[in-house]
Write a protein that holds these residues in place. Structure first.
Motif, PDB file in Angstrom:
ATOM      1  N   GLU A 223       0.932  -1.019   0.065  1.00 44.67           N
ATOM      2  CA  GLU A 223       0.091   0.401  -0.219  1.00 44.67           C
ATOM      3  C   GLU A 223       0.749   1.148   0.249  1.00 44.67           C
ATOM      4  N   GLY A 224       1.729   1.069  -0.022  1.00 43.17           N
ATOM      5  CA  GLY A 224       3.207   2.352   0.034  1.00 43.17           C
ATOM      6  C   GLY A 224       3.359   3.191   1.436  1.00 43.17           C
ATOM      7  N   ILE A 225       3.061   1.947   2.312  1.00 45.42           N
ATOM      8  CA  ILE A 225       3.563   2.761   3.846  1.00 45.42           C
ATOM      9  C   ILE A 225       4.583   1.469   4.103  1.00 45.42           C
ATOM     10  N   ALA A 226       5.179   2.700   5.321  1.00 48.13           N
ATOM     11  CA  ALA A 226       6.399   1.265   5.594  1.00 48.13           C
ATOM     12  C   ALA A 226       5.367   0.563   6.956  1.00 48.13           C
ATOM     13  N   PRO A 227       5.915  -0.152   6.796  1.00 48.17           N
ATOM     14  CA  PRO A 227       4.916  -1.101   8.647  1.00 48.17           C
ATOM     15  C   PRO A 227       5.936  -0.178   9.977  1.00 48.17           C
ATOM     16  N   TRP A 228       7.017  -0.687   9.839  1.00 45.18           N
ATOM     17  CA  TRP A 228       7.995   0.391  11.012  1.00 45.18           C
ATOM     18  C   TRP A 228       8.531   1.399  11.017  1.00 45.18           C
ATOM     19  N   THR A 229       8.693   2.193  12.004  1.00 49.94           N
ATOM     20  CA  THR A 229       9.585   3.011  11.738  1.00 49.94           C
ATOM     21  C   THR A 229       9.773   3.082  13.772  1.00 49.94           C
ATOM     22  N   TYR A 230      10.970   3.058  14.106  1.00 50.47           N
ATOM     23  CA  TYR A 230      11.719   3.754  15.539  1.00 50.47           C
ATOM     24  C   TYR A 230      12.306   4.478  15.689  1.00 50.47           C
ATOM     25  N   ALA A 231      12.901   5.172  16.773  1.00 50.13           N
ATOM     26  CA  ALA A 231      13.972   5.273  18.000  1.00 50.13           C
ATOM     27  C   ALA A 231      15.455   5.099  17.205  1.00 50.13           C
ATOM     28  N   GLY A 232      15.778   5.684  15.581  1.00 54.04           N
ATOM     29  CA  GLY A 232      16.902   4.525  15.519  1.00 54.04           C
ATOM     30  C   GLY A 232      18.566   5.631  16.236  1.00 54.04           C
ATOM     31  N   LYS A 233      18.376   7.114  16.869  1.00 60.65           N
ATOM     32  CA  LYS A 233      19.211   7.272  17.321  1.00 60.65           C
ATOM     33  C   LYS A 233      19.188   7.254  18.870  1.00 60.65           C
ATOM     34  N   TYR A 234      17.896   6.557  19.645  1.00 63.74           N
ATOM     35  CA  TYR A 234      17.772   5.426  20.984  1.00 63.74           C
ATOM     36  C   TYR A 234      17.578   3.880  20.267  1.00 63.74           C
ATOM     37  N   PRO A 235      17.906   3.450  19.664  1.00 62.48           N
ATOM     38  CA  PRO A 235      17.487   2.228  19.423  1.00 62.48           C
ATOM     39  C   PRO A 235      16.747   1.265  21.103  1.00 62.48           C
ATOM     40  N   TYR A 236      16.902   1.713  21.738  1.00 59.68           N
ATOM     41  CA  TYR A 236      16.595   1.006  23.352  1.00 59.68           C
ATOM     42  C   TYR A 236      15.338   1.069  23.351  1.00 59.68           C
ATOM     43  N   TYR A 237      14.270   1.851  22.366  1.00 63.00           N
ATOM     44  CA  TYR A 237      13.252   1.895  22.698  1.00 63.00           C
ATOM     45  C   TYR A 237      13.145   0.483  22.104  1.00 63.00           C
ATOM     46  N   VAL A 238      13.294   0.577  21.421  1.00 58.31           N
ATOM     47  CA  VAL A 238      12.645  -1.511  20.137  1.00 58.31           C
ATOM     48  C   VAL A 238      13.017  -2.251  21.544  1.00 58.31           C
ATOM     49  N   HIS A 239      14.206  -2.147  22.471  1.00 63.94           N
ATOM     50  CA  HIS A 239      13.262  -2.899  23.926  1.00 63.94           C
ATOM     51  C   HIS A 239      12.482  -3.115  24.979  1.00 63.94           C
ATOM     52  N   PHE A 240      11.623  -1.887  24.633  1.00 62.51           N
ATOM     53  CA  PHE A 240       9.816  -1.704  25.168  1.00 62.51           C
ATOM     54  C   PHE A 240       9.122  -3.232  24.841  1.00 62.51           C
ATOM     55  N   THR A 241       9.577  -3.428  23.502  1.00 65.28           N
ATOM     56  CA  THR A 241       8.864  -4.680  23.342  1.00 65.28           C
ATOM     57  C   THR A 241       9.289  -5.530  22.682  1.00 65.28           C
ATOM     58  N   LEU A 242      11.396  -6.144  22.233  1.00 65.88           N
ATOM     59  CA  LEU A 242      11.851  -6.767  22.028  1.00 65.88           C
ATOM     60  C   LEU A 242      11.915  -7.592  23.466  1.00 65.88           C
ATOM     61  N   PHE A 243      12.567  -6.949  24.544  1.00 60.66           N
ATOM     62  CA  PHE A 243      12.199  -7.913  25.622  1.00 60.66           C
ATOM     63  C   PHE A 243      11.060  -8.502  25.923  1.00 60.66           C
ATOM     64  N   PRO A 244      10.190  -7.684  26.555  1.00 57.98           N
ATOM     65  CA  PRO A 244       8.930  -9.034  26.945  1.00 57.98           C
ATOM     66  C   PRO A 244       8.679  -9.498  25.905  1.00 57.98           C
ATOM     67  N   GLN A 245       8.932  -9.642  24.524  1.00 55.94           N
ATOM     68  CA  GLN A 245       8.378 -10.531  23.890  1.00 55.94           C
ATOM     69  C   GLN A 245       9.260 -11.996  23.978  1.00 55.94           C
ATOM     70  N   ILE A 246      10.485 -12.378  24.521  1.00 55.26           N
ATOM     71  CA  ILE A 246      11.372 -12.602  24.962  1.00 55.26           C
ATOM     72  C   ILE A 246      10.653 -13.500  26.216  1.00 55.26           C
ATOM     73  N   ALA A 247      10.440 -12.757  27.079  1.00 56.51           N
ATOM     74  CA  ALA A 247       9.727 -13.283  28.307  1.00 56.51           C
ATOM     75  C   ALA A 247       8.347 -14.034  27.823  1.00 56.51           C
ATOM     76  N   LYS A 248       7.365 -13.827  27.394  1.00 56.39           N
ATOM     77  CA  LYS A 248       6.521 -14.035  26.729  1.00 56.39           C
ATOM     78  C   LYS A 248       6.205 -15.585  26.515  1.00 56.39           C
ATOM     79  N   ILE A 249       7.201 -15.540  25.196  1.00 55.78           N
ATOM     80  CA  ILE A 249       7.331 -16.620  24.781  1.00 55.78           C
ATOM     81  C   ILE A 249       8.716 -17.816  25.891  1.00 55.78           C
ATOM     82  N   GLY A 250       9.269 -17.320  26.102  1.00 53.02           N
ATOM     83  CA  GLY A 250      10.172 -17.995  27.340  1.00 53.02           C
ATOM     84  C   GLY A 250       9.760 -18.285  28.188  1.00 53.02           C
TER      85      GLY A 250
END
Length: 482
Positions: A223-250
């Motif tokens: 559809e010509g839209i980017a699925p995701w964006t994030y704070a690339g200068k502060y990539p730890y923002y991604v950890h707000f979901t990446l870390f608990p996603q690990i905990a959810k599965i594991g």
């Protein structure tokens, strides 16, 4: 190795007690946060002598010295600092005292030399990318023990102690060992944020699984839209979901091993591989907005509110922080963690939620008693409600939002939290070891999302960085059991 403490980590039962106290069956709940950097302090030697103290009375239970100046340093980020100024105005009126206020995003650079020199400000909201290292300051005796605040009568009901008016999880998370010296004033829910209007207009539904997310991203790209964006200068923002996603599965037991810096905690956990490979796949398929690597958190949020990307990882402070660029009818919503498969340790609907926005009082400030009184004022119903109304977030004060009309994002986050039940995830790594989580691991995450690092290499390097911290005798270690 450095000394080891066992703070009272936020367990699931505590969170359930807190939700019951909040009345979350009928009331939405929420909060905020931000992230990390360095700090420190030394013993100093320039302390101004004994702190001023006044007579303790029913109206002045802590014994604030009338007329004694107060200095506040407040993180001026997604929540702004007007709510703190409002409380400072009441302090000034009550004690006929001058209040010096500084709103800033550079806590560490501005305050590290002041702690080292023995002349820190009295009360500090310690947040943002340049925050102070509270673990180090606590171990050096720089933070005021807040037991007197907790045992003081509340401003609203003298029959109730302050400790009886705030969430149990706040009492647990604010400890270093047996000492409560950090007041997390707010409560944060983390997740993947999106516009409900955009999703509905396009006929998209928030996915339930990692595979469904990949498939949806493919449709979004067409559809010509980017699925995701994030704070690339502060990539730890991604950890707000990446870390608990690990905990959810594991499972939390395996995540606790990561928080505790145990050997092979990253490399032996198959959930780490599954989640990190998911992000690697998103990067390989071009699912991140071009140029995200160079964006600040504000720039990435603005691109998102302008419809250039569908999803962004963040916490509940986002609604207030992004308000200037959020169009009417946007329908700000937050989606939860995704299922990895039938073998997930935690069920669908698990969510990361925990106290946030850490306030401290400097033990060697000019007026630590006044600093504690400032927090007692902030913990009143008047100022808790003012905070929730003005910045669209919940404080640690129970029942303070009763009867308030809540915003779309706050309502969405509340529903997510209520649906989670007791499947609530808490992460300590980012609070205990920010230099590891946000600087070292954050840098590797940035490389991963830019397609510059493979998942297997990310895992190997993250484990190596974790091991370095575990073996560093200069780093105070912490341990959680739940």
């Amino acid at each position: 190795m450095g000394s080891t403490h066992e703070p009272h980590a936020v367990g699931r039962r505590a969170l359930i007690r807190r939700s019951a106290a909040l009345g979350l069956g009928t009331l939405p709940a929420v909060g905020l946060l931000s992230a990390c950097a360095t700090g420190g302090g030394g013993d100093g030697g320039q302390n101004q002598g004994p702190a001023p103290a006044g007579e303790k009375t029913a109206k002045n239970p802590l014994g604030v010295k009338e007329g004694a100046p107060l200095e506040a340093f407040i993180f001026k980020g997604g929540l702004g600092d007007q709510y703190a100024k409002d409380a400072e105005a009441d302090y000034k009126a009550m004690y006929k005292a001058e209040v010096t206020h500084t709103g800033t995003q550079q806590l560490g650079p501005k305050l590290t030399p002041r702690f080292a020199g023995g002349n820190p400000p009295d009360v500090i909201d310690n947040n943002g990318a340049d925050h102070l290292d509270l673990n180090k300051l606590s171990s050096q005796g720089q933070l005021q023990d807040l037991a007197a605040l907790l045992d003081a009568p509340s401003l609203d009901d003298p029959a109730k102690k302050v400790r009886d008016t705030i969430h149990p999880s706040t009492l647990e998370k604010g400890r270093h060992g047996d000492t409560f010296d950090v007041l997390f004033y707010a409560f944060t829910i983390y997740g993947t944020w999106y516009s409900q209007k955009l999703m509905a207009d396009r006929g998209w539904t928030y996915p339930r699984t990692l595979d469904e997310m990949v498939a949806l991203c493919g449709r979004i790209k067409k559809e010509g839209i980017a699925p995701w964006t994030y704070a690339g200068k502060y990539p730890y923002y991604v950890h707000f979901t990446l870390f608990p996603q690990i905990a959810k599965i594991g499972g939390m037991e395996k995540w606790i091993a990561i928080d505790n810096l145990e050997p092979r905690a990253w490399t032996s956990n198959d959930a780490v591989r599954q989640v990190v490979e998911h992000y690697e796949e998103l990067a390989a398929k071009g699912c991140f907005l071009e140029g995200s690597k160079g964006l600040t958190h504000i720039q990435s949020q603005t691109a998102w509110t302008k419809g250039k990307a569908v999803f962004i990882p963040n916490g509940t402070w986002l609604e207030n922080e992004a308000a200037p660029t959020t169009p009417d009818g946007f329908g700000m919503s937050v989606g939860g963690l995704l299922d990895g498969g039938a073998g997930d340790a935690m069920p669908h609907g698990a969510v990361r939620a925990e106290p946030g926005e850490p306030y401290v009082v400097a033990a060697k400030g000019r007026n630590p008693i006044g600093g504690m009184e400032m927090l007692r004022i902030m913990l009143s119903e008047k100022h808790a409600r003012n905070f929730s109304t003005s910045v669209k977030s919940l404080t640690c004060v129970t029942d303070a939002t009763e009867g308030l009309t809540l915003s779309p994002g706050l309502t969405s986050a509340s529903a997510l939290f209520r649906a989670a039940g007791d499947d609530v995830i808490t992460i300590q790594l980012q609070d205990w070891y920010p230099a590891l989580s946000d600087d070292k691991i954050g840098g590797l995450t940035g490389q991963l999302l830019a397609g510059e690092l493979k998942a297997a290499d990310w895992i190997r390097k993250v484990q190596a960085e974790s091991d370095k911290v575990a073996q560093d005798s200069h780093v105070t270690k912490f341990k959680r059991t739940s």
